[in-house]
Design a protein around this motif. Structure first.
Motif, PDB file in Angstrom:
ATOM      1  N   ASN A 192      37.203  68.862  25.808  1.00 21.85           N
ATOM      2  CA  ASN A 192      35.878  68.315  26.120  1.00 21.85           C
ATOM      3  C   ASN A 192      35.305  67.559  24.936  1.00 21.85           C
ATOM      4  O   ASN A 192      35.467  67.965  23.788  1.00 21.85           O
ATOM      5  CB  ASN A 192      34.910  69.436  26.495  1.00 21.85           C
ATOM      6  N   SER A 193      34.614  66.466  25.232  1.00 22.70           N
ATOM      7  CA  SER A 193      33.812  65.824  24.203  1.00 22.70           C
ATOM      8  C   SER A 193      32.602  66.701  23.917  1.00 22.70           C
ATOM      9  O   SER A 193      32.325  67.671  24.627  1.00 22.70           O
ATOM     10  CB  SER A 193      33.373  64.436  24.668  1.00 22.70           C
ATOM     11  N   SER A 194      31.873  66.366  22.850  1.00 25.60           N
ATOM     12  CA  SER A 194      30.707  67.146  22.435  1.00 25.60           C
ATOM     13  C   SER A 194      29.483  66.246  22.384  1.00 25.60           C
ATOM     14  O   SER A 194      29.542  65.127  21.875  1.00 25.60           O
ATOM     15  CB  SER A 194      30.940  67.779  21.068  1.00 25.60           C
ATOM     16  N   ASP A 195      28.371  66.733  22.926  1.00 29.44           N
ATOM     17  CA  ASP A 195      27.082  66.054  22.840  1.00 29.44           C
ATOM     18  C   ASP A 195      26.041  67.139  22.627  1.00 29.44           C
ATOM     19  O   ASP A 195      25.786  67.950  23.514  1.00 29.44           O
ATOM     20  CB  ASP A 195      26.804  65.282  24.129  1.00 29.44           C
ATOM     21  N   THR A 196      25.460  67.173  21.437  1.00 30.45           N
ATOM     22  CA  THR A 196      24.558  68.277  21.104  1.00 30.45           C
ATOM     23  C   THR A 196      23.680  67.863  19.933  1.00 30.45           C
ATOM     24  O   THR A 196      23.770  66.721  19.456  1.00 30.45           O
ATOM     25  CB  THR A 196      25.388  69.545  20.805  1.00 30.45           C
ATOM     26  N   ASP A 197      22.812  68.736  19.469  1.00 35.99           N
ATOM     27  CA  ASP A 197      21.857  68.384  18.418  1.00 35.99           C
ATOM     28  C   ASP A 197      22.186  69.075  17.099  1.00 35.99           C
ATOM     29  O   ASP A 197      22.703  70.198  17.071  1.00 35.99           O
ATOM     30  CB  ASP A 197      20.436  68.761  18.847  1.00 35.99           C
ATOM     31  N   CYS A 198      21.860  68.365  16.021  1.00 32.67           N
ATOM     32  CA  CYS A 198      22.071  68.851  14.656  1.00 32.67           C
ATOM     33  C   CYS A 198      20.786  68.619  13.860  1.00 32.67           C
ATOM     34  O   CYS A 198      19.858  67.973  14.346  1.00 32.67           O
ATOM     35  CB  CYS A 198      23.246  68.123  13.996  1.00 32.67           C
ATOM     36  N   PHE A 199      20.757  69.115  12.613  1.00 32.78           N
ATOM     37  CA  PHE A 199      19.538  68.991  11.810  1.00 32.78           C
ATOM     38  C   PHE A 199      19.909  68.892  10.336  1.00 32.78           C
ATOM     39  O   PHE A 199      20.787  69.618   9.854  1.00 32.78           O
ATOM     40  CB  PHE A 199      18.628  70.214  12.017  1.00 32.78           C
ATOM     41  N   VAL A 262      24.012  64.113  18.442  1.00 30.37           N
ATOM     42  CA  VAL A 262      25.320  63.725  17.910  1.00 30.37           C
ATOM     43  C   VAL A 262      26.386  63.856  18.993  1.00 30.37           C
ATOM     44  O   VAL A 262      26.505  64.903  19.631  1.00 30.37           O
ATOM     45  CB  VAL A 262      25.703  64.604  16.698  1.00 30.37           C
ATOM     46  N   GLU A 263      27.157  62.802  19.197  1.00 31.61           N
ATOM     47  CA  GLU A 263      28.281  62.824  20.125  1.00 31.61           C
ATOM     48  C   GLU A 263      29.579  62.664  19.340  1.00 31.61           C
ATOM     49  O   GLU A 263      29.701  61.762  18.507  1.00 31.61           O
ATOM     50  CB  GLU A 263      28.155  61.711  21.159  1.00 31.61           C
ATOM     51  N   THR A 264      30.525  63.550  19.596  1.00 32.31           N
ATOM     52  CA  THR A 264      31.815  63.531  18.907  1.00 32.31           C
ATOM     53  C   THR A 264      32.926  63.830  19.903  1.00 32.31           C
ATOM     54  O   THR A 264      32.676  64.328  20.997  1.00 32.31           O
ATOM     55  CB  THR A 264      31.870  64.569  17.775  1.00 32.31           C
ATOM     56  N   ARG A 265      34.168  63.560  19.498  1.00 29.85           N
ATOM     57  CA  ARG A 265      35.311  63.938  20.331  1.00 29.85           C
ATOM     58  C   ARG A 265      36.582  63.987  19.489  1.00 29.85           C
ATOM     59  O   ARG A 265      36.683  63.346  18.440  1.00 29.85           O
ATOM     60  CB  ARG A 265      35.498  62.973  21.492  1.00 29.85           C
TER      61      ARG A 265
END
Length: 401
Positions: A192-199, A262-265
């Protein structure tokens, strides 16, 4: 002490927890956009009808109101305006207007990544179909076509050959504010790709989460996220590499304190890619989900950072079980008549948040703006989560007439 004034650009429901948090902290909230019926304006202390794309008009309003901070939380079109106003008025913001402009323009961001040695797909920015076709041989097809300046998967499509490009370009331009679109190599992903929040706090990445992002292949737009889960199943080594690269990006752009979507894969070429880093909270209630999944304090710290206040100390995520968020949506146009959840899944449900009522019109899932609510679940094991999220339509029914 007088109340601090926080200006929020936009009026989507994703701003409601931000408004609630700011009020809890004793602050005055001003919402701004050109849609007076947006739900957030009902909860703010003051509303002004000004387009968030008109940065000079927003700046004039901010001066007039003597604001103390500005955010465009989960509202992508307002992010560069917020950065501009903050810079002009000397207000706290997580990056300079120039740095934020790089992050917010998909074409500029791809060039920045390439120039600084990050993994990046082959990409180019164009204003019309003729420019794009002239460079068709640069790409390994299929490709992804999308506006340089939109979010929520609006205007995004996959194109398998150059002769199919025109419709995708027209669609991308219809969703672009700047009249520009990007073509980039399609990256087949592993898992799965990732789409989530960071700080980040004072330039240090203090909270970095990764998610599992899911899509509905039967949706009108199959590139619109339909579910998320935490923790991520990305390999630990990939997560560590991405954390390191995100920290390098933060340093290169001299970013300070604030929230990021942030979106990563991990791609089938074995490389880890940073796809998007937007200096705002993500849509689809992602910051709220991380508060549920890991006591993240993202929303409160985003408010505190925007007003230059001290932050709640943060650590890397410590997840409480296995949490999933389902984005409720209809497969087609219709009239909403109800939501049905099978009994064997109900015990895992911790929140149902529907944004429509019986008799309301619903639309096909062409973008995040067509979501009709969210469903949040907590599972005891990764296996139970994987089984449920992998078979959503077997236990969840959106009834329409």
């Amino acid at each position: 002490m007088p109340q601090k004034k926080l200006m929020l650009l936009g009026g989507l429901r994703y701003l409601l927890p931000v408004i609630e948090t700011a009020h809890r902290l004793g602050h005055y909230v001003i919402t701004v956009d050109y849609l007076p019926d947006n739900i957030a304006h009902k909860y703010s202390d003051e509303y002004h009808n000004v387009s968030i794309l008109d940065r000079e008009a927003v700046l004039d309003l901010a001066k007039e109101l003597n604001i103390d901070g500005i955010m465009s939380f989960a509202v992508d079109p307002g992010v560069t305006t917020a950065a501009y106003v903050a810079e002009e008025l000397g207000l706290p913001f997580q990056g300079s207007y120039e740095a934020v402009s790089v992050l917010q323009d998909k074409g500029r961001f791809r060039r920045f990544l390439a120039d600084n040695g990050f993994n990046v797909p082959t990409a180019g920015t164009y204003t019309n179909i003729e420019e794009a076709l002239a460079e068709k041989d640069l790409y390994r097809w299929p490709v992804i076509v999308k506006p340089v300046d939109s979010a929520g998967s609006k205007g995004v499509s996959r194109v398998d050959s150059p002769d199919k490009l025109k419709d995708a370009v027209d669609y991308a331009l219809s969703e672009s504010h700047s009249g520009r679109f990007i073509i980039e190599e399609f990256l087949d992903k592993i898992g799965n790709s990732s789409d989530t929040d960071c700080f980040s706090a004072n330039g240090e990445l203090v909270f970095c989460s990764f998610s599992n992002q899911f899509f509905d292949p039967e949706a009108v737009n199959p590139y619109t996220p339909s579910a998320y889960s935490w923790p991520s199943t990305l390999p630990a080594a990939t997560q560590e590499e991405l954390r390191s690269e995100l920290q390098r990006l933060i340093k290169l752009l001299d970013l300070r304190s604030g929230i990021y979507n942030v979106e990563t894969r991990l791609a089938k070429d074995g490389k880890a890619y940073i796809m998007e880093v937007s200096p705002r909270g993500g849509g689809n209630r992602l910051a709220e989900m991380l508060d549920i999944a890991a006591d993240a304090h993202l929303i409160e710290n985003a408010v505190r950072a925007a007003l230059g206040e001290s932050l709640i100390p943060m650590t890397m995520p410590q997840y409480k079980g296995y949490v999933a968020e389902i984005i409720l949506h209809s497969d087609a146009e219709g009239i909403f008549s109800g939501l049905e959840i099978e009994d064997n899944v109900k015990d895992y449900v911790i929140e149902i948040d529907t944004w429509v009522k019986q008799g309301d019109a619903v639309h096909g899932f062409s973008g995040a703006n067509n979501a009709i609510g969210t469903l949040v679940l907590r599972f005891p094991t990764p296996e139970t989560l994987e089984s449920a999220v992998g078979n959503i339509k077997s236990w969840l029914k959106i009834r329409t007439e």
